[in-house]
Enzyme design. Sequence first.
Site, mmCIF file in Angstrom:
data_model
loop_
_atom_site.group_PDB
_atom_site.id
_atom_site.type_symbol
_atom_site.label_atom_id
_atom_site.label_comp_id
_atom_site.label_asym_id
_atom_site.label_seq_id
_atom_site.Cartn_x
_atom_site.Cartn_y
_atom_site.Cartn_z
ATOM 1 C CB THR A 53 -37.260 79.135 -21.084
ATOM 2 O OG1 THR A 53 -36.123 78.315 -21.321
ATOM 3 C CG2 THR A 53 -36.822 80.581 -21.246
ATOM 4 C CG ASP A 54 -34.080 75.343 -18.790
ATOM 5 O OD1 ASP A 54 -34.213 75.917 -19.893
ATOM 6 O OD2 ASP A 54 -33.712 74.150 -18.692
ATOM 7 C CD GLU A 55 -33.151 78.087 -23.952
ATOM 8 O OE1 GLU A 55 -32.544 78.944 -24.596
ATOM 9 O OE2 GLU A 55 -33.784 77.151 -24.475
ATOM 10 C CE1 TYR A 113 -37.782 81.678 -26.112
ATOM 11 C CE2 TYR A 113 -35.961 80.399 -25.205
ATOM 12 C CZ TYR A 113 -37.323 80.631 -25.317
ATOM 13 O OH TYR A 113 -38.218 79.825 -24.651
ATOM 14 C CE LYS A 166 -40.454 82.708 -22.413
ATOM 15 N NZ LYS A 166 -41.900 82.716 -22.793
HETATM 16 P P1 NAD Z 1 -44.044 77.548 -30.348
HETATM 17 O O1 NAD Z 1 -43.090 78.409 -31.097
HETATM 18 O O2 NAD Z 1 -44.288 76.144 -30.804
HETATM 19 O O3 NAD Z 1 -45.481 78.257 -30.299
HETATM 20 C C1 NAD Z 1 -45.625 79.624 -30.028
HETATM 21 C C2 NAD Z 1 -47.078 80.013 -30.325
HETATM 22 O O4 NAD Z 1 -47.227 81.408 -30.044
HETATM 23 C C3 NAD Z 1 -47.467 79.811 -31.804
HETATM 24 O O5 NAD Z 1 -48.745 79.209 -31.886
HETATM 25 C C4 NAD Z 1 -47.499 81.228 -32.358
HETATM 26 O O6 NAD Z 1 -48.423 81.393 -33.434
HETATM 27 C C5 NAD Z 1 -47.901 82.021 -31.129
HETATM 28 N N1 NAD Z 1 -47.475 83.428 -31.225
HETATM 29 C C6 NAD Z 1 -46.247 83.884 -31.567
HETATM 30 N N2 NAD Z 1 -46.253 85.240 -31.571
HETATM 31 C C7 NAD Z 1 -47.500 85.627 -31.191
HETATM 32 C C8 NAD Z 1 -48.124 86.881 -30.993
HETATM 33 N N3 NAD Z 1 -47.453 88.033 -31.207
HETATM 34 N N4 NAD Z 1 -49.413 86.919 -30.586
HETATM 35 C C9 NAD Z 1 -50.118 85.759 -30.389
HETATM 36 N N5 NAD Z 1 -49.582 84.539 -30.576
HETATM 37 C C10 NAD Z 1 -48.288 84.471 -30.969
HETATM 38 O O7 NAD Z 1 -43.561 77.587 -28.830
HETATM 39 P P2 NAD Z 1 -43.645 76.449 -27.723
HETATM 40 O O8 NAD Z 1 -42.476 75.558 -27.868
HETATM 41 O O9 NAD Z 1 -45.013 75.899 -27.716
HETATM 42 O O10 NAD Z 1 -43.401 77.327 -26.409
HETATM 43 C C11 NAD Z 1 -44.493 77.844 -25.661
HETATM 44 C C12 NAD Z 1 -43.951 78.661 -24.496
HETATM 45 O O11 NAD Z 1 -43.131 77.834 -23.673
HETATM 46 C C13 NAD Z 1 -43.074 79.831 -24.927
HETATM 47 O O12 NAD Z 1 -43.339 80.913 -24.091
HETATM 48 C C14 NAD Z 1 -41.659 79.338 -24.719
HETATM 49 O O13 NAD Z 1 -40.777 80.393 -24.418
HETATM 50 C C15 NAD Z 1 -41.845 78.417 -23.515
HETATM 51 N N6 NAD Z 1 -40.874 77.322 -23.417
HETATM 52 C C16 NAD Z 1 -40.763 76.398 -24.411
HETATM 53 C C17 NAD Z 1 -39.852 75.351 -24.284
HETATM 54 C C18 NAD Z 1 -39.718 74.282 -25.325
HETATM 55 O O14 NAD Z 1 -38.891 73.371 -25.159
HETATM 56 N N7 NAD Z 1 -40.479 74.306 -26.397
HETATM 57 C C19 NAD Z 1 -39.037 75.284 -23.141
HETATM 58 C C20 NAD Z 1 -39.164 76.260 -22.163
HETATM 59 C C21 NAD Z 1 -40.105 77.273 -22.289
HETATM 60 P P1 TYD Z 2 -33.336 73.516 -29.605
HETATM 61 O O1 TYD Z 2 -34.272 72.390 -29.905
HETATM 62 O O2 TYD Z 2 -33.221 74.618 -30.606
HETATM 63 O O3 TYD Z 2 -33.728 74.064 -28.163
HETATM 64 P P2 TYD Z 2 -32.898 75.119 -27.200
HETATM 65 O O4 TYD Z 2 -31.939 75.859 -28.030
HETATM 66 O O5 TYD Z 2 -34.020 75.953 -26.687
HETATM 67 O O6 TYD Z 2 -32.253 74.268 -26.135
HETATM 68 O O7 TYD Z 2 -31.897 72.906 -29.390
HETATM 69 C C1 TYD Z 2 -31.645 71.899 -28.420
HETATM 70 C C2 TYD Z 2 -30.163 71.632 -28.438
HETATM 71 O O8 TYD Z 2 -29.815 71.037 -29.699
HETATM 72 C C3 TYD Z 2 -29.321 72.887 -28.324
HETATM 73 O O9 TYD Z 2 -28.147 72.586 -27.581
HETATM 74 C C4 TYD Z 2 -28.934 73.203 -29.769
HETATM 75 C C5 TYD Z 2 -28.852 71.827 -30.406
HETATM 76 N N1 TYD Z 2 -29.204 71.765 -31.827
HETATM 77 C C6 TYD Z 2 -28.344 71.130 -32.726
HETATM 78 O O10 TYD Z 2 -27.269 70.628 -32.361
HETATM 79 N N2 TYD Z 2 -28.703 71.087 -34.041
HETATM 80 C C7 TYD Z 2 -29.866 71.636 -34.507
HETATM 81 O O11 TYD Z 2 -30.144 71.591 -35.733
HETATM 82 C C8 TYD Z 2 -30.745 72.261 -33.565
HETATM 83 C C9 TYD Z 2 -32.036 72.899 -34.022
HETATM 84 C C10 TYD Z 2 -30.372 72.298 -32.224
#
Ligand code: NAD
Ligand code: TYD
Length: 374
Positions: A133-135, A159, A163
């Site tokens: 992630t960019d975080e 988190y 990462k």
């Molecule tokens: P998500 O929470 O929707 O899905 C995570 C998946 O991992 C789920 O299916 C869960 O069952 C599985 N999982 C969790 N713990 C596990 C374990 N111990 N063993 C096996 N499986 C396990 O997450 P996402 O949004 O699909 O994110 C996927 C990846 O992308 C993550 O690594 C996250 O850090 C990264 N990412 C997500 C975002 C975003 O905006 N969603 C942005 C940047 C990076």
């Molecule tokens: P989120 O979807 O949790 O992603 P991330 O924290 O990984 O960026 O949140 C996106 C942005 O929205 C973040 O600045 C937090 C804000 N946010 C709210 O303002 N209200 C909410 O209920 C949630 C879940 C997030």
Amino acid sequence: MTRCVLVTGAAGFIGANFCHYWAKHHPADRLIGYDLLTYAGNPASVESLTRSGQLALIQGDIVDFDAVSAAFNQTQPDWIVNFAAESHVDRSIKDPRAFGRTNVLGTQVLMDAARELWGATPEPNKRFHHVSTDEVFGTLGPNDAPFSESTAYAPNSPYAASKAAADHFVRAYGRTYNFPYTLSNCSNNYGPYQFPEKLIPLCLLNILEGRRLPIYGDGQQVRDWLHVHDHCRAIDVILQTSPLGESFNVGGGTELANLTVIDQLCHIVDQAFLENPGLKQRFVRSPMANSVASRELIEFVRDRPGHDRRYAVNGDKLTQALGFSAQQNFAEGLTQTVHWYLGHEPWWRGVLDGSYRDWVREHYGDKAHTEPMA
Ligand code: NAD
Ligand code: TYD
């Protein structure tokens, strides 16, 4: 020989989208999903693929070395793409150790099992792609340059710290063991199948159910929004063409304040209700069922502790080295996403009322260790 691609976290938001993408664009590959099916993993998101035999889904924990090793030995993956993670910042504030366990130790276990499978000198067709992630880069001021691949890591949430630690292990395994990896750091994804704890699906379903839209702090935090299909394309390009040992930032090129995103979302939902009067009958608690604008539901609530103010991603390396750039316009992508949720009510009802958990227990047993947050 047929290539085998193993996707961890295949039943999560991005993993499921990636499996659909991969089955469509690389139908000759053997596709394996490995997922613990925690609260965030929903087999319904990939059911069409498992039913048609395009995806074999194995339930297992990435932290469990024996289980991972058994799955690797059984399926013999050439490429491993690691999406499995605990992914929600608010949960990481409540339960940080779960994030260390899954995101850090789980990534190490996957790499150790892959090293065992592939040996000390892996064949050139073996690779492990780690999704980050960019975080990890921390937060930006309004005039700071966007994150690049050389920006120093400065994670602010548990988190992001987990990462960042995993990314360091991936890089270190590359240097120490010649481990064949690539890595990507992407911005906030949106699109189909996203669990409704994240900002966009949470607020969308709250509008449909007539619940408040909780905006943290002043709502002026900025995120760079990337459509999940663009993200899948980016990973495809990296897997197919990047040299090993490289990391890439993936951004959507759309920096928006949270309040702007929610305003746009409200507007799109209001338009949908005007265009389709049937929605008033389906969603009787939604403001538009009584001709009230959805944005009336916005409520400013206490800010998230340590809330990062701004993320922005410089994706030039990916464009210049591998020719990738995001294509999805945000307003269009958000409109499509709203219509996807409107057209997939059984999917999100199942998630909200927990019925999919019963389905998971019936089909896969009760191995998952986390439950939806109250
Ligand atoms: P998500 O929470 O929707 O899905 C995570 C998946 O991992 C789920 O299916 C869960 O069952 C599985 N999982 C969790 N713990 C596990 C374990 N111990 N063993 C096996 N499986 C396990 O997450 P996402 O949004 O699909 O994110 C996927 C990846 O992308 C993550 O690594 C996250 O850090 C990264 N990412 C997500 C975002 C975003 O905006 N969603 C942005 C940047 C990076
Ligand atoms: P989120 O979807 O949790 O992603 P991330 O924290 O990984 O960026 O949140 C996106 C942005 O929205 C973040 O600045 C937090 C804000 N946010 C709210 O303002 N209200 C909410 O209920 C949630 C879940 C997030």
